[in-house]
Enzyme design. Structure first.
Site, PDB file in Angstrom:
ATOM      1  N   ARG A   1      44.175 -25.538  29.526  1.00 34.92           N
ATOM      2  CA  ARG A   1      45.290 -25.627  29.341  1.00 34.92           C
ATOM      3  C   ARG A   1      45.950 -27.582  29.434  1.00 34.92           C
ATOM      4  O   ARG A   1      45.768 -27.359  30.633  1.00 34.92           O
ATOM      5  CB  ARG A   1      45.593 -24.529  29.420  1.00 34.92           C
ATOM      6  CG  ARG A   1      45.675 -23.902  28.353  1.00 34.92           C
ATOM      7  CD  ARG A   1      46.852 -22.206  28.802  1.00 34.92           C
ATOM      8  NE  ARG A   1      46.138 -20.961  28.935  1.00 34.92           N
ATOM      9  CZ  ARG A   1      46.042 -20.302  30.211  1.00 34.92           C
ATOM     10  NH1 ARG A   1      46.808 -20.045  30.530  1.00 34.92           N
ATOM     11  NH2 ARG A   1      45.453 -18.805  29.912  1.00 34.92           N
TER      12      ARG A   1
ATOM     13  N   GLU B   1      45.771  -8.326  41.541  1.00 37.83           N
ATOM     14  CA  GLU B   1      46.735  -7.984  40.672  1.00 37.83           C
ATOM     15  C   GLU B   1      46.305  -5.773  40.185  1.00 37.83           C
ATOM     16  O   GLU B   1      46.758  -5.061  39.578  1.00 37.83           O
ATOM     17  CB  GLU B   1      45.966  -8.074  39.164  1.00 37.83           C
ATOM     18  CG  GLU B   1      46.836 -10.048  39.259  1.00 37.83           C
ATOM     19  CD  GLU B   1      45.666 -10.649  38.324  1.00 37.83           C
ATOM     20  OE1 GLU B   1      47.005 -11.310  38.013  1.00 37.83           O
ATOM     21  OE2 GLU B   1      44.990 -11.454  38.513  1.00 37.83           O
TER      22      GLU B   1
END
Ligand code: AMP
Length: 394
Positions: free
Chosen positions: A240, A381
């Site tokens: 990205r 996470e």
């Protein structure tokens, strides 16, 4: 014994970990890759180093989950499905509605569907997985843990773009950020390592993986983050582009003969960042072992953007107590951490080369004299997801 499964579903993958709660012991974990493609890969790790792997076509998430449940009993990891009392689902877009993790009933699921506009690749797959859970494990509490929740504390000064505010009011055009669960986990750990109440700390968390973002955490709250309306903004990432002048899109579309903005956004998401800059790879390890000048330049640009975000967040908080590195690059890339911190000596950061010579180990990596502590904290996470489920079970 009560068990909770933490689920991280992508458009073609499903990662999971099964915990015994409240002990927080992982008893099995696995991944299903290439869902919807040929030769999907289904892996479970459990017990003491045991591994189960099968390669076969898995058409959709429902089949993947049914296979997973079948194998959990076949491999004697659980005796019955009833043992799984909670399922925590990572959801990318929670918009302004989900300020924290929430029980997903039919009404909440409708909202998750509606928020697909903000995360078209992710929210639909995640909603589908929750529907499968509702069907095959009707007794299990489903909880959504949103990537954006941690950032809902950002003030308007930081979440508004400098455009007509009507676009925010009417269409929700604002910064939402991402990676919130990771930033929340490592900032909490950082405060513990500093030995201070989190309310009294200023921490900058650098989640540097294939996707990368930096957050300013002031008093335990996210006050600014580098990702934007979508995860395309901010740092240079694996593929990205990060921040870019929007006018360049129009110019490049003309030059490339593109008529659909989706194709341009696809280039910025999939063919840019380290990959686009280097022409070699999106993976740090490949760039570091490459002799190409373009690979060296890509590494310099990556470090530069990280430093600049850190610098801007030091000023946003008027100070910083600790800078945290986490995720694939942050946890493992010794050279990159050094490169970044060596450019921040003016802020009082000093890396200790011996302490920094480590991969994936939670520790302080700055010198004793460093004014700002630099911390290496492996993110978790899944554990955060399991804890949130546990809290909502009560
Ligand atoms: P993540 O998305 O958090 O899994 O991070 C993936 C990125 O971590 C990959 O693109 C690699 O560039 C990077 N990475 C993983 N291991 C290492 C390593 N030993 N040295 C440098 N970079 C690494």
């Amino acid at each position: 014994m009560s068990k909770t499964i933490a689920i991280n579903a992508g458009s073609s993958s499903l990662k999971w970990q099964l915990y015994v709660m409240p002990e927080e012991t992982v008893i099995a974990q696995g991944i299903v890759e290439r869902i919807g493609l040929n030769d999907s890969i289904f892996t479970i790790k459990h017990g003491e180093g045991q591994k189960y792997e099968v390669i076969k076509d898995i058409e959709n998430h429902e089949i993947a989950i049914n296979m997973l449940l079948e194998q959990l009993t076949a491999l004697n990891i659980i005796d019955s499905f009833e043992e799984i009392t909670g399922a925590g689902h990572r959801i990318v877009a929670g918009g302004e509605h989900f300020k924290e993790s929430a029980i997903i009933d039919d009404e909440a699921l409708k909202l998750v569907d509606e928020l697909a506009e903000f995360a078209p690749l992710h929210n639909p797959a995640e909603a589908q997985v929750i529907r499968v859970f509702q069907k095959v494990l009707p007794h299990t509490l489903n909880v959504g843990v949103f990537d954006t929740s941690f950032h809902t504390t950002m003030p308007a000064v930081n979440y508004l773009y400098s455009i007509n505010t009507e676009y925010y009011e009417k269409f929700g055009a604002r910064k939402y950020g991402a990676h919130g669960t990771s930033h929340r986990y490592v900032s909490e750990r950082a405060a513990e390592m500093l030995g201070r109440p989190i309310e009294e700390t200023k921490i900058i968390t650098c989640h540097l993986g294939n996707g990368a973002s930096i957050t300013a955490v002031d008093g335990g709250k996210s006050i600014d983050t580098s990702m934007g309306f979508t995860p395309l903004a901010g740092l240079t990432m694996g593929t990205r582009s990060g921040d870019i002048d929007p006018s360049l899109l129009q110019y490049l579309m003309g030059k490339l003969g593109l008529t659909d903005i989706k194709d341009m956004i696809n280039i910025l998401n999939k063919e840019s960042g380290l990959l686009g800059l280097s022409g070699v790879s999106s993976d740090m390890r490949d760039l570091e072992s490459s002799d190409k000048e373009s690979a060296k330049l890509a590494l310099e640009i990556f470090a530069d953007r990280v430093r600049k975000y850190i610098g801007s967040y030091v000023s946003a908080m008027n100070g910083v107590d600790a800078i945290v590195f986490t995720a694939g690059i942050g946890e493992n890339d010794i050279n990159m951490r050094k490169e970044i911190i060596n450019g921040l000596t003016w802020f009082g950061c000093e890396i200790d080369e011996a302490r920094n010579d480590v991969r994936g180990d939670e520790r302080v990596i700055s010198t004793d004299d460093s004014k700002v502590k630099v911390l290496l904290i492996p993110t978790d996470e899944e554990l955060m997801i399991a804890r949130d489920v546990e809290a909502l079970k009560k």
